[in-house]
Design a protein around this motif. Sequence first.
Motif, PDB file in Angstrom:
ATOM      1  N   PRO A 137       0.926  -0.981  -0.205  1.00 39.13           N
ATOM      2  CA  PRO A 137       0.267   0.011  -0.065  1.00 39.13           C
ATOM      3  C   PRO A 137       0.810   0.971  -0.175  1.00 39.13           C
ATOM      4  O   PRO A 137       1.585   1.658   1.216  1.00 39.13           O
ATOM      5  CB  PRO A 137      -0.900  -0.509   1.308  1.00 39.13           C
ATOM      6  CG  PRO A 137       0.419  -0.569   2.205  1.00 39.13           C
ATOM      7  CD  PRO A 137       0.828  -2.095   1.562  1.00 39.13           C
ATOM      8  N   GLY A 138       0.628   2.601  -0.955  1.00 38.52           N
ATOM      9  CA  GLY A 138       1.637   2.717  -1.066  1.00 38.52           C
ATOM     10  C   GLY A 138       3.117   2.839  -1.092  1.00 38.52           C
ATOM     11  O   GLY A 138       3.406   2.263  -1.818  1.00 38.52           O
ATOM     12  N   LYS A 139       3.668   3.451  -0.383  1.00 39.69           N
ATOM     13  CA  LYS A 139       5.024   3.177  -0.600  1.00 39.69           C
ATOM     14  C   LYS A 139       5.563   2.042   1.040  1.00 39.69           C
ATOM     15  O   LYS A 139       6.478   1.140   0.586  1.00 39.69           O
ATOM     16  CB  LYS A 139       6.426   4.262  -0.227  1.00 39.69           C
ATOM     17  CG  LYS A 139       6.122   5.170  -1.082  1.00 39.69           C
ATOM     18  CD  LYS A 139       6.707   6.229  -0.944  1.00 39.69           C
ATOM     19  CE  LYS A 139       6.487   7.838  -1.820  1.00 39.69           C
ATOM     20  NZ  LYS A 139       8.078   9.076  -2.087  1.00 39.69           N
ATOM     21  N   LEU A 140       4.846   1.083   1.473  1.00 39.44           N
ATOM     22  CA  LEU A 140       5.600   0.091   2.018  1.00 39.44           C
ATOM     23  C   LEU A 140       5.653  -1.426   1.817  1.00 39.44           C
ATOM     24  O   LEU A 140       4.811  -1.153   0.502  1.00 39.44           O
ATOM     25  CB  LEU A 140       3.665   0.058   3.633  1.00 39.44           C
ATOM     26  CG  LEU A 140       4.190  -1.370   3.949  1.00 39.44           C
ATOM     27  CD1 LEU A 140       5.768  -0.546   5.048  1.00 39.44           C
ATOM     28  CD2 LEU A 140       3.159  -1.156   5.396  1.00 39.44           C
ATOM     29  N   ARG A 141       6.470  -2.073   2.052  1.00 35.34           N
ATOM     30  CA  ARG A 141       6.532  -2.845   1.348  1.00 35.34           C
ATOM     31  C   ARG A 141       6.569  -4.322   2.218  1.00 35.34           C
ATOM     32  O   ARG A 141       8.106  -4.070   3.284  1.00 35.34           O
ATOM     33  CB  ARG A 141       8.304  -2.932   0.645  1.00 35.34           C
ATOM     34  CG  ARG A 141       8.158  -1.784  -0.629  1.00 35.34           C
ATOM     35  CD  ARG A 141       8.776  -1.167  -1.156  1.00 35.34           C
ATOM     36  NE  ARG A 141       9.965  -2.207  -1.137  1.00 35.34           N
ATOM     37  CZ  ARG A 141      10.094  -2.561  -3.305  1.00 35.34           C
ATOM     38  NH1 ARG A 141       9.571  -1.888  -3.512  1.00 35.34           N
ATOM     39  NH2 ARG A 141      11.751  -4.117  -3.255  1.00 35.34           N
ATOM     40  N   VAL A 142       6.059  -4.767   1.970  1.00 35.01           N
ATOM     41  CA  VAL A 142       6.411  -6.179   3.152  1.00 35.01           C
ATOM     42  C   VAL A 142       5.563  -7.919   2.545  1.00 35.01           C
ATOM     43  O   VAL A 142       4.572  -7.725   1.616  1.00 35.01           O
ATOM     44  CB  VAL A 142       4.607  -5.765   4.050  1.00 35.01           C
ATOM     45  CG1 VAL A 142       4.466  -6.877   5.273  1.00 35.01           C
ATOM     46  CG2 VAL A 142       4.714  -4.678   4.740  1.00 35.01           C
ATOM     47  N   ALA A 143       6.747  -8.198   2.591  1.00 35.29           N
ATOM     48  CA  ALA A 143       6.140  -9.757   2.370  1.00 35.29           C
ATOM     49  C   ALA A 143       6.280 -10.387   3.936  1.00 35.29           C
ATOM     50  O   ALA A 143       7.388  -9.997   4.197  1.00 35.29           O
ATOM     51  CB  ALA A 143       7.130  -9.813   0.942  1.00 35.29           C
ATOM     52  N   ALA A 144       6.196 -11.765   3.717  1.00 32.68           N
ATOM     53  CA  ALA A 144       6.282 -13.069   4.630  1.00 32.68           C
ATOM     54  C   ALA A 144       5.472 -14.971   3.128  1.00 32.68           C
ATOM     55  O   ALA A 144       5.413 -14.075   3.148  1.00 32.68           O
ATOM     56  CB  ALA A 144       5.141 -12.949   5.363  1.00 32.68           C
ATOM     57  N   MET A 145       6.263 -15.440   4.394  1.00 38.41           N
ATOM     58  CA  MET A 145       6.464 -16.785   3.611  1.00 38.41           C
ATOM     59  C   MET A 145       6.717 -17.856   4.329  1.00 38.41           C
ATOM     60  O   MET A 145       7.554 -17.801   5.418  1.00 38.41           O
ATOM     61  CB  MET A 145       7.212 -16.283   2.392  1.00 38.41           C
ATOM     62  CG  MET A 145       8.791 -16.426   1.993  1.00 38.41           C
ATOM     63  SD  MET A 145       9.536 -18.531   3.468  1.00 38.41           S
ATOM     64  CE  MET A 145       9.421 -19.434   1.996  1.00 38.41           C
TER      65      MET A 145
END
Length: 581
Positions: A137-145
């Motif tokens: 969302p916007g400039k937020l960069r989140v990922a998980a696995m």
Amino acid sequence: MKRIILFLAGLLLGLGGMPLFAQNLKGLKERTPLRVTGGLQMGLQYYQVQGIPNRAAPWQFNTSGRLNFSVMEHFNIPVSFALGQQRPNLRHPVFRQFGLSPQFKWLTVHAGYRNLYFGRYTLNNHTFLGGGIELNPGKLRVAAMYGRLRQGLRETEENIDLFFRQPLYNRYAWGAKVGWGSAASHLDFTFFRAEDRDANVTLPQQLHLPAPAENIILGLNWKQRIGKRINAFAELAASGYNRNRNSARVELEENTSAALLDRIFPVRYSGQVGLAARGGFNYSHKGFSIGGDYERIDPGYESMGTYFLNGDWENIRGNLGFGLFRNRLRVQASLGVQQNNLNGQRAETSRRLIGASFVNLQTSKRSNLGLNYSNFTQDHRPNAQIVFNDTLRIASNTQNLGGNWSVSNAGGEGKNTSTFSISVNAQKTDNNNPFSEGFDDLTTLFGAATYNLRLANKTTRFTLSSNITRVELSAQETTGYGGTIGWQQQLLTNRLQLQLNNTYNRNTVNGIADGFSNALRFTLNWSVSKTHGLGFNGSWVERNSKNGFGFQEQRASLTYRLTFPALQLGQARNQLQEVKK
């Protein structure tokens, strides 16, 4: 793991309540509720060979498909699968892979066989079976696995599989990435952990299973665009790797930092640590570019999230590019130094000079000339002084010189179009070790000439080419020469495409004839309609050799392709209004 799941769920719910999410829902009434697209492919293959062992099963089949469900034109759920026979001794279908990645604006959820990229040294597009999530969302960069990186063998041929280090454990991993920015400029922090669990096989008592391993990596990835002309990047990762999870722990001092480290990653006697780093910049303006990069991977650095990583080396390189005469002449060059034995623990050190250059000249609108040259040198020297130190010295120089030239006619409406090209490449590796000089010097030469002709009807093409290859190694010269003739035809308003080509080469060893090789290939593709397609491929390969082995190999495949017509359930409000009018 429960804490990770709760954290992700809370983050998802928290972001879902943001005003941005609510704003995206305002135009739902104007969008198509559901749209389904996709395709299906089924194939049947035949294989037969004489003279060598079978390299595939006589009959094989495979099926693959893809679907995409688009909800409200923003929420996408891609689904893919593959089903087929792979091994020569397999006689029943095997379900290979299945996965989906539904997407809604800045939210993507992964399930099944998927791959993600956290960094070059952490999780580098390694396929896993499990689940993941990406939030942008916007400039937020989140990922998980979380998932299984590889499955251990269920059946093993004992000594053979142990010798070739086949995976005997199930390997699981989990990780996360949190950052801020865009694709051109961002700062990401990553965490990745993997471990071996649950061996699927039981070996006899005299054979011992390799020890299960575990790995943890902390990483940082930075990329910055400065103005319109400068790009800079840097990446840093620290890895802890225990080759034996069952080995004894190292007793740490009783303090907060040591307790935190031991909780995150147990320090064992079989453990090792290492750093990996790279960085660089590039400046470009009006055809001129200059830049440099640096990369270093410690000897102790390992990552379970990459398929291959070559450690213990350091590389420094600079590059320069510019154009002259209104960019009709382009020059690209790079020069660097590479070395290993960074910790001074090896018996020898290798240093290499890395250099390359490329020149391209557009002599006219329909003619082009290109030249390239590279020179790679390496020198292995022992660290300790011994009597016969030359026996441990390995010094070599590899030079590569190539060129290509192409010219084409003007062509045009009602005229044939033709292109003629020539390419030559020579490579020479000199061994400068006096004890083995001349025994492993290698010289290769390759040349090819190709003529392509497209008739004025624009549906018929012919190709004629010739080639020669010469390899000199250890006082033996091997030469191959021959050519290829090909024909392509389009029929039924380009719905039916035929292709036929044959390649023939003769071989000599030290000037004495040594047989031939011939490959005949045929391809047919028929677009029956917008949704149905058929394909047929066949090949006949034959090789005859006096000094080696000869064989005949036949392959054929029949393929059916189905492209699903776009299915829409429901209509958008604006479409309904147009229908009423």
